[in-house]
Design a protein around this motif. Structure first.
Motif, short mmCIF file in Angstrom:
data_model
loop_
_atom_site.label_atom_id
_atom_site.label_comp_id
_atom_site.label_asym_id
_atom_site.label_seq_id
_atom_site.Cartn_x
_atom_site.Cartn_y
_atom_site.Cartn_z
N ARG A 53 0.86 -1.19 0.00
CA ARG A 53 0.00 0.00 0.00
C ARG A 53 0.89 1.23 0.00
O ARG A 53 1.74 1.41 0.88
CB ARG A 53 -0.90 0.01 1.24
N VAL A 54 0.70 2.07 -1.02
CA VAL A 54 1.53 3.26 -1.21
C VAL A 54 0.63 4.48 -1.34
O VAL A 54 -0.43 4.40 -1.96
CB VAL A 54 2.40 3.11 -2.48
N THR A 55 1.03 5.59 -0.74
CA THR A 55 0.29 6.84 -0.92
C THR A 55 1.17 7.82 -1.69
O THR A 55 2.28 8.14 -1.25
CB THR A 55 -0.10 7.46 0.43
N LEU A 56 0.69 8.26 -2.86
CA LEU A 56 1.44 9.24 -3.64
C LEU A 56 1.35 10.62 -2.97
O LEU A 56 0.48 10.86 -2.13
CB LEU A 56 0.89 9.31 -5.07
N TYR A 63 -2.84 0.25 -4.10
CA TYR A 63 -2.62 -1.12 -3.64
C TYR A 63 -1.96 -1.89 -4.78
O TYR A 63 -2.39 -1.79 -5.94
CB TYR A 63 -3.95 -1.78 -3.28
N LEU A 64 -0.95 -2.69 -4.47
CA LEU A 64 -0.19 -3.40 -5.49
C LEU A 64 -0.04 -4.88 -5.10
O LEU A 64 0.40 -5.20 -3.99
CB LEU A 64 1.22 -2.78 -5.62
N TYR A 65 -0.42 -5.76 -6.01
CA TYR A 65 -0.31 -7.20 -5.75
C TYR A 65 0.24 -7.87 -7.01
O TYR A 65 -0.47 -8.02 -8.01
CB TYR A 65 -1.66 -7.78 -5.38
N GLY A 235 -6.16 0.06 -7.30
CA GLY A 235 -5.62 -1.27 -7.01
C GLY A 235 -5.08 -1.89 -8.28
O GLY A 235 -5.75 -1.91 -9.30
N VAL A 236 -3.85 -2.39 -8.24
CA VAL A 236 -3.21 -2.98 -9.42
C VAL A 236 -2.80 -4.40 -9.08
O VAL A 236 -2.17 -4.66 -8.05
CB VAL A 236 -1.97 -2.16 -9.85
N SER A 237 -3.14 -5.33 -9.97
CA SER A 237 -2.76 -6.73 -9.78
C SER A 237 -2.28 -7.29 -11.09
O SER A 237 -2.69 -6.85 -12.17
CB SER A 237 -3.95 -7.54 -9.26
N GLY A 238 -1.38 -8.28 -11.00
CA GLY A 238 -0.93 -8.95 -12.21
C GLY A 238 0.57 -8.93 -12.41
O GLY A 238 1.34 -8.83 -11.45
N ASP A 239 0.95 -8.96 -13.67
CA ASP A 239 2.34 -9.16 -14.07
C ASP A 239 3.04 -7.81 -14.25
O ASP A 239 3.04 -7.23 -15.33
CB ASP A 239 2.34 -9.97 -15.39
#
Length: 483
Positions: A53-56, A63-65, A235-239
């Motif tokens: 979890r990052v706040t710009l 959110y990054l997974y 939220g970002v998920s994947g490759d």
């Protein structure tokens, strides 16, 4: 795998009911008993451990997974906006913004060109706005991530809202309003919400009079008010590589200035019951029933016990009491159910729904009310509690069966104000519910004396008057006002 699991659950329910009836165990139930011996073991990824979890600097929460099994990336966003903020003069504005934002494209690329480009890339880019939130989503192959993120950011920041796409969206709404009295289920749903919530945005009936005057300037003003960095979760998920992804987001969104303007105040629901029978005349041979009263807010500590109680009453499909009585025993309806909203910011709704022959309208209504009263009076048995608890816990697994769902569900916790470790205690909160808890919440939160009975049908063909359920108000189904 999912189908196999559902089949196992189905067998558990069917064989369990058979055993209670007969007091014996079938060969199938013995097999299922062996399969069900193990405790459900689900490890949900944690924020700060598995999910970053990052706040710009401008307030955007990310959110990054990472999940490198497939060469694709999914981006989902939640924006604090929605029809809850629409005033009664421009009711419907939020929905139009959500539609035209995508169909109208941006100041740099038209909506039609955006469609062709996304089709060529094999991806998708969509926007929408609902009651209490908006969404923007992107799905692309990882090789197209940079281009996709650029389009996604452009759509968030620079929507064009052209007049022709607004007119098209308004025409589609106009046609829906024209047809809104055709479907009895739609009529029932509309009157259930309007009866309980009145002119609150939860209960407003969308009219052409408020839609036709909305202009592109209104859409631009709405976008500038709500689509600001410090009102946005991504939220970002994947490759992808998290560090590279954050750098890209800063490139496309980092210079987007935050807003100091607070969100408008939200109108609160008036917690007042509207008991009685509201009869909407329609010359049909089936009656649509909506039986409802206001429920709870999502911060209610009894929400887990309430969910189990509702599952046993009417939320558990073929295993519920309402289905057993109304459908299986009496043959009065193909479908009957209940729902109890436990996730609403303001007061949600308890509701029982049924479609039955006109000649059995009273009988079906009587049985539903009897069952609502019985669960509070008599409670539930251990088998009902076990089946409900296990089914509700099993369902959670399917909310986390891919990377996109994992990120969206964890991000939604923050949006809805739940603690980020909410799922750590989720199963225990269900496991500790007792039969006494279920009976307690049934007595406390099911309120037969406050029920509103919304009935759509032909009263001349009913088996009996409905006046024993409360004073009857007859409502003539007026045609929509369209110029």
């Amino acid at each position: 795998m999912k189908k196999a699991t559902l089949f196992v659950v189905f067998l558990l329910l069917v064989t369990g009911a058979w055993c209670e009836e007969t007091g014996r165990k079938s060969p199938g139930s013995k097999t299922i008993a062996r399969l069900s011996e193990g405790k459900l073991d689900l490890t949900i990824p944690e924020v700060g451990v598995d999910v970053k979890r990052v706040t710009l600097d401008n307030g955007i929460i990310v959110y990054l997974y990472e999940d490198h099994r497939l060469p694709m990336v999914n981006v989902s966003s939640i924006i604090r906006c929605g029809s809850i903020y629409d005033d009664d003069v421009k009711d419907g504005l939020s929905g139009l913004v959500g539609t035209v934002m995508r169909t109208g494209g941006t100041k740099n690329i038209s909506g039609d060109s955006l469609n062709m480009l996304m089709e060529y890339m094999g991806g998708s880019l969509e926007t929408s706005i609902g009651t209490e939130s908006g969404s923007a989503s992107l799905s692309v192959l990882s090789k197209d991530l940079d281009r996709g993120l650029g389009l996604y950011a452009d759509l968030l920041r620079n929507p064009a809202f052209p007049q022709d796409k607004l007119d098209l969206a308004k025409t589609e709404i106009k046609n829906r309003i024209k047809r809104r009295n055709d479907d009895p289920a739609t009529i029932t749903n509309r009157y259930v919400y309007h009866t309980l919530y009145g002119e609150h945005p939860y209960g407003r009936v969308l009219e052409w009079a408020t839609i036709k005057g909305i202009t592109p300037v209104d859409l631009v003003t709405y976008h500038q008010r709500f689509f600001v960095p410090n009102n946005l979760l991504i939220g970002v998920s994947g490759d992808f590589s998290s560090d590279e992804l954050v750098a890209k987001l800063k490139q496309y969104l980092g210079d987007w200035p935050r807003s100091s303007e607070p969100l408008p105040a939200i109108q609160e629901v008036a917690a007042a019951p509207h008991p009685g029978v509201f009869l909407i005349k329609k010359d049909i041979n089936q009656t649509n029933l909506g039986i409802a009263h206001l429920g709870i807010k999502r911060d209610n500590p009894d929400r887990f016990a309430i969910n189990i109680m509702n599952y046993i009453l009417g939320g558990g499909s073929f295993t519920s009491r309402l289905t057993s009585r109304v459908r299986s025993d009496e043959g009065l309806a193909y479908h009957v159910s209940s729902s109890f909203d436990i996730g609403s910011r303001d007061y949600g709704m308890f509701r029982a729904s049924c479609q039955t022959k006109a000649a059995s309208t009273y009988k079906a209504t009587r049985i539903i009310v009897d069952e609502i009263e019985r669960i509070a009076r008599e409670g539930v048995n251990e088998q009902e509690l076990t089946e409900a608890r296990e089914s509700l816990m099993n369902r959670l697994v399917f909310n986390f069966d891919n990377a996109g769902k994992i990120v969206r569900n964890l991000m939604a916790l923050e949006f809805d104000g739940y603690p980020l470790d909410y799922y750590k205690t989720y199963f225990d909160n269900y496991r500790k519910v007792t039969r006494a808890d279920v009976q307690m919440v049934a007595g406390k939160y099911l309120k037969p004396g406050e029920l509103s009975f919304i009935v759509v049908g032909n009263p001349a063909t009913f088996d009996k008057s409905l006046d024993e359920f409360g004073p009857v108000t007859t409502i003539e189904l007026a045609p929509p006002s369209i110029d």
